[in-house]
Design an enzyme around this catalytic site. Structure first.
Site, mmCIF file in Angstrom:
data_model
loop_
_atom_site.group_PDB
_atom_site.id
_atom_site.type_symbol
_atom_site.label_atom_id
_atom_site.label_comp_id
_atom_site.label_asym_id
_atom_site.label_seq_id
_atom_site.Cartn_x
_atom_site.Cartn_y
_atom_site.Cartn_z
ATOM 1 N N GLU A 68 -9.262 18.459 -35.601
ATOM 2 C CA GLU A 68 -9.353 17.600 -36.832
ATOM 3 C C GLU A 68 -10.054 18.366 -37.962
ATOM 4 O O GLU A 68 -9.754 17.927 -39.047
ATOM 5 C CB GLU A 68 -10.408 16.488 -36.357
ATOM 6 C CG GLU A 68 -10.228 15.344 -36.208
ATOM 7 C CD GLU A 68 -10.934 14.013 -35.791
ATOM 8 O OE1 GLU A 68 -10.676 13.329 -35.382
ATOM 9 O OE2 GLU A 68 -12.286 14.388 -36.058
ATOM 10 N N LYS A 105 -4.564 3.722 -37.802
ATOM 11 C CA LYS A 105 -5.600 2.710 -37.552
ATOM 12 C C LYS A 105 -5.156 1.389 -38.428
ATOM 13 O O LYS A 105 -5.152 0.243 -38.092
ATOM 14 C CB LYS A 105 -7.141 2.936 -37.977
ATOM 15 C CG LYS A 105 -8.056 3.677 -37.371
ATOM 16 C CD LYS A 105 -9.278 4.243 -37.986
ATOM 17 C CE LYS A 105 -9.822 5.229 -37.203
ATOM 18 N NZ LYS A 105 -11.133 5.458 -37.794
ATOM 19 N N HIS A 165 0.059 28.212 -12.361
ATOM 20 C CA HIS A 165 1.103 27.463 -11.411
ATOM 21 C C HIS A 165 1.885 26.233 -11.976
ATOM 22 O O HIS A 165 2.451 25.600 -11.423
ATOM 23 C CB HIS A 165 0.346 27.087 -10.058
ATOM 24 C CG HIS A 165 -0.161 28.268 -9.376
ATOM 25 N ND1 HIS A 165 0.411 28.918 -8.369
ATOM 26 C CD2 HIS A 165 -1.413 29.006 -9.712
ATOM 27 C CE1 HIS A 165 -0.333 29.761 -7.800
ATOM 28 N NE2 HIS A 165 -1.448 30.009 -8.605
#
Ligand code: PA5
Length: 412
Positions: free
Chosen positions: A254, A389, A275
């Site tokens: 951010e 948003k 792995h």
């Protein structure tokens, strides 16, 4: 720029003072909530918040808690409001229904959708179960000093409140009440965490090439600008620090990912992930470098025994600690990855405890500020998070978004 406070976003530098500027009265207020809830028999604390309003506290608790057993002298702390999954919330409420529950709701703005939805559900549950008066003692809000829906509600309902300082942004707020209150209520020593942060502050405040935050910030920008590395993988060999990767990803993602720039922050837990994505790191696109957060001393000891039959051929390790194998795996991986074109930065802490977690928090916050300034961006804003948003509000038909709703429905 960070030191002289002359850079972009310099009105959000309050986090710099938190390690040594946090008053004793604030810690005592956190302890008063902890002790009050203990006297009410609370065994489950739901911490509601998202992004910077939850990642730090969860990181500390995942690092410090026993990894399998809940200490029954302390309340269990769970997190909600950090997603919009109905199943997650429903199952969290299943747990709340069978527990003696209290809630810390954290939102600096007081208006973020995810925590607001979860809080509505949890508040209703607590009020129905214990009555409004008792609920007021079981809900604590951490929010702005004067503004926002959560502040208004807290004043109206008589909740105890803690303040997120104006000049401390979400992802830099773990050492404010945003992190300190949940960590203290969970039974950990927040003074020690602040002491660790203060020790890191002393190290990263020196104006010299020995400053480790400057070194780290310089090295990662060198990887990006000179070697074309676009991805940084934060690696740990201790599962207690797996969630630390989530906090770090938010901090750097951010703060730096803007204006078309930034190193993509990823994380991995070794040897587990050797792995799985280990193959890619060793052999795939050479787009990445690693930053290993290593832990010098184990808090526990498990010694590998000897076996007469030795069918698993492990007797060569008899008498050795498991951590010795982990250390050799780390060394072997380092050499292999460097050979494979993946440079490695190393950052070490002594052990996983409150002090060292505090050190890590402050170290990375300071490095992030320096690194973002080297990159040429404002570390303290996040304009990009608004885009989803707006669309979500339009699709949810929030009043005021009618025009966008029409527009979006046409596109869909
Ligand atoms: O770092 C940030 O600023 C964000 O991640 C915020 O912490 C997050 O969006 C939550 O915001 P608020 O505390 O206002 O609910």
């Amino acid at each position: 720029m960070l030191d002289k406070e002359t850079g972009a976003g310099n009105d959000f530098l309050g986090w710099k003072q938190l390690p040594d500027g946090t008053p004793e009265s604030l810690i005592q207020a956190c302890e008063a909530v902890r002790d009050d809830w203990k006297s009410r028999g609370v065994d489950l604390v739901v911490v509601i918040g998202i992004g910077g309003s939850y990642l730090g506290a969860r990181t500390a608790l995942e690092a410090l808690n026993h990894q399998f057993i809940q200490d029954t002298s302390k309340p269990r702390v769970v997190f909600a409001g950090n997603n919009l999954s109905e199943e997650y919330l429903a199952e969290m409420m299943d747990l709340a229904a069978r527990s003696n529950v209290a809630c810390i709701v954290i939102s600096k703005s007081g208006t973020t959708t995810e925590p607001a939805v979860a809080f509505r559900v949890v508040k209703e549950h607590i009020e129905k179960r214990y009555g409004k008066a008792e609920a007021a003692g079981r809900i604590v809000a951490v929010t702005d000093a004067v503004k926002g829906a959560l502040k208004t509600l807290s004043t109206q309902e008589g909740y105890r409140t803690f303040v997120v300082p104006d000049n401390v942004g979400g992802r830099f707020s773990v050492l404010s009440p945003v992190g300190l209150l949940p960590i203290c209520v969970a039974g950990y020593d927040v003074r020690e965490m602040l002491r660790g942060a203060a020790a890191a502050k002393a190290q990263v405040s020196v104006r010299s090439a020995d400053n480790p935050a400057v070194q780290y910030a310089a090295m990662r920008n060198l990887q990006y600008f000179e070697l074309g590395k676009k991805v940084e993988v934060l690696v740990t060999y201790n599962p207690r620090l797996t969630f630390f990767g989530e906090w770090w990803k938010q901090l750097f993602g951010e703060s730096e990912g803007k204006d078309g720039k930034g190193i993509y922050p990823a994380s991995a837990n070794f040897t587990t992930d050797l792995h799985s994505i280990g193959q890619f790191i060793q052999d795939g696109d050479r787009c990445m470098f690693e930053t290993v957060v290593s832990v010098e001393k184990s808090n526990r000891s498990v010694v590998i025994g000897s076996d007469e039959q030795n069918l698993d051929c492990l007797n060569y390790l008899a008498g050795k600690n498991v951590e010795h194998c982990n250390a050799m795996a780390a060394l072997g991986t380092k050499l292999a990855h460097i050979d494979g074109g993946v440079p490695q930065i190393e950052i070490g802490i002594e052990r996983v405890n409150e002090f060292c977690i505090g050190e890590l928090f402050y170290f990375f916050e300071a490095s992030c500020g320096i690194s973002a300034y080297l990159l040429g961006v404002n570390p303290f804003n996040q304009p990009g998070v608004e885009a989803y948003k707006k669309n979500m509000f339009a699709l949810l038909r929030k009043p005021g978004y009618e025009a966008q709703t029409e527009e979006i429905l046409k596109r869909l």
